[in-house]
Each structure stands twice: as C-alpha cells, then as structure tokens.
Design an enzyme around this catalytic site. Sequence first.
Site, PDB file in Angstrom:
ATOM      1  N   ARG A 225      11.477  -6.503   4.898  1.00  0.00           N
ATOM      2  CA  ARG A 225      11.377  -5.093   5.295  1.00  0.00           C
ATOM      3  C   ARG A 225      11.958  -4.896   6.700  1.00  0.00           C
ATOM      4  NH1 ARG A 225       5.515  -2.262   5.310  1.00  0.00           N
ATOM      5  NH2 ARG A 225       5.342  -3.087   7.408  1.00  0.00           N
TER       6      ARG A 225
ATOM      7  N   LYS B 244       0.821  -1.223   0.000  1.00  0.00           N
ATOM      8  CA  LYS B 244       0.000   0.000   0.000  1.00  0.00           C
ATOM      9  C   LYS B 244       0.847   1.262   0.000  1.00  0.00           C
ATOM     10  CE  LYS B 244      -2.321  -0.784   3.758  1.00  0.00           C
ATOM     11  NZ  LYS B 244      -1.727  -2.024   4.215  1.00  0.00           N
TER      12      LYS B 244
ATOM     13  N   ARG C 119      -0.565 -10.124  13.007  1.00  0.00           N
ATOM     14  CA  ARG C 119      -1.041  -8.889  12.369  1.00  0.00           C
ATOM     15  C   ARG C 119      -1.884  -9.204  11.129  1.00  0.00           C
ATOM     16  NH1 ARG C 119       4.301  -6.180  11.155  1.00  0.00           N
ATOM     17  NH2 ARG C 119       3.073  -4.695   9.963  1.00  0.00           N
TER      18      ARG C 119
ATOM     19  N   ARG D 161     -11.033   1.022   9.187  1.00  0.00           N
ATOM     20  CA  ARG D 161     -10.590  -0.322   9.592  1.00  0.00           C
ATOM     21  C   ARG D 161     -11.745  -1.201  10.053  1.00  0.00           C
ATOM     22  NH1 ARG D 161      -4.813  -0.838  10.831  1.00  0.00           N
ATOM     23  NH2 ARG D 161      -3.856   1.177  10.487  1.00  0.00           N
TER      24      ARG D 161
ATOM     25  N   ARG E 225      11.903  -1.833  12.011  1.00  0.00           N
ATOM     26  CA  ARG E 225      10.597  -1.990  12.661  1.00  0.00           C
ATOM     27  C   ARG E 225      10.557  -3.334  13.367  1.00  0.00           C
ATOM     28  NH1 ARG E 225       5.477  -0.247   9.062  1.00  0.00           N
ATOM     29  NH2 ARG E 225       4.574  -1.527  10.700  1.00  0.00           N
TER      30      ARG E 225
END
Length: 191
Positions: A128, A14, A146, A89, A134
């Site tokens: 990533r 995204k 998640r 959401r 992260r």
Amino acid sequence: MFNIILFGPPGSGKGTQSTKLIEKYGLKHLSTGDLLRSEIAQQTPLGLEAKNFIDKGQLVPDEVVIGMISTALETHPDVPGFLFDGFPRTATQAEALDKLLQLKKTSIAVMLALDVSEEELVKRLLKRGESSGRSDDTNETVIRSRIEEYETKTRAVADYYNQFSKVVHLKGEGSIDEIFNSICAEIDKRK
C-alpha cells in the site's frame, strides 16, 4: 438500529470491507478521523476544542470524541445502523460508547475482528505504501510498531466486548470477496 464495530490491525482490510458493507446494508460509516476533520472544518465548538488539542500535539480527549459521535447519531436518525471504524480504541472508550448508545436506545450488535498474521500485514502495508504515498506504510519498523501498538492497546476493546459475547473473529486473509462473504454471514445471523 444495527450497529457494528469493524476491528482489525492496520492493513487488515477494514477500509475495503467498510465500503462494501456500507453499500450492501446502507449503514452510516463513522470514522472518528473523518468526524474530527469535519467538525474542525465546520468550526463547531467541539471541532475548535479538538483543534486546540491537535495543535498542541495532544490526543483529543474521549469526551470530545464521544460528543462528536453523539452529534453524528443525532444528525442521521433514519439510517439502519452505524459502522464504527477506528473507534473505540480503548476499553474506556468502549464503555463510553455503550453508555452513549444506551441513551440513544440502541447498542453495538457485534464487533467483527479481522485476524491477519503479522507477516501478511507487513506485506500488505508495504505494498500500500508503494501506491498510497503514506509515509507510515513505507518503513517496516514503523509498520511493526503500529501493529504492536494495536495489539497492546486495542486488544482490550475485544476483551471488553467479549464479556457480552459480541466479538466474532474472522479470517482476514483470502480474497476480498471471501472475507466479505464471511462478514455478511455473521451480520445476517444477527439481523
């Protein structure tokens, strides 16, 4: 005004696609995370209210987030449209967003959902995590949790927009340009 929701699980691309869409179509990116941080930094009444919830470890209520989106819409009256990222959401948030947009005499034109297999998502997020720092992208168990949360909670948003025939599922696997071209084809059909 042409408003889009870009939808997909963590790691679906995204962020990458949002940047390209904003550049091509001149849309204003509306990320609720960015809005929250900005309102808090500016110490607006909504920002202070949001900070109060965050400081207590609570989720910011929908009304506060919708208020921030309303402010953002009013602040940018001349943009050709908005790209919603990370919101709504839940189906309740989708209904609230639709009501707000109706008041502003606009609506969501299309919800573009990037479909990516769970194994590909895990692979992308672990990669990533190696470069982003992260912590939520370095643990496979957390990543799968998640993805599961996305599936259970946010799938209702697609169901909500499906009743208005506004959901388009797109293959989120392939090259960045292939995915971008398929997204643009769907947008161009509706503009």
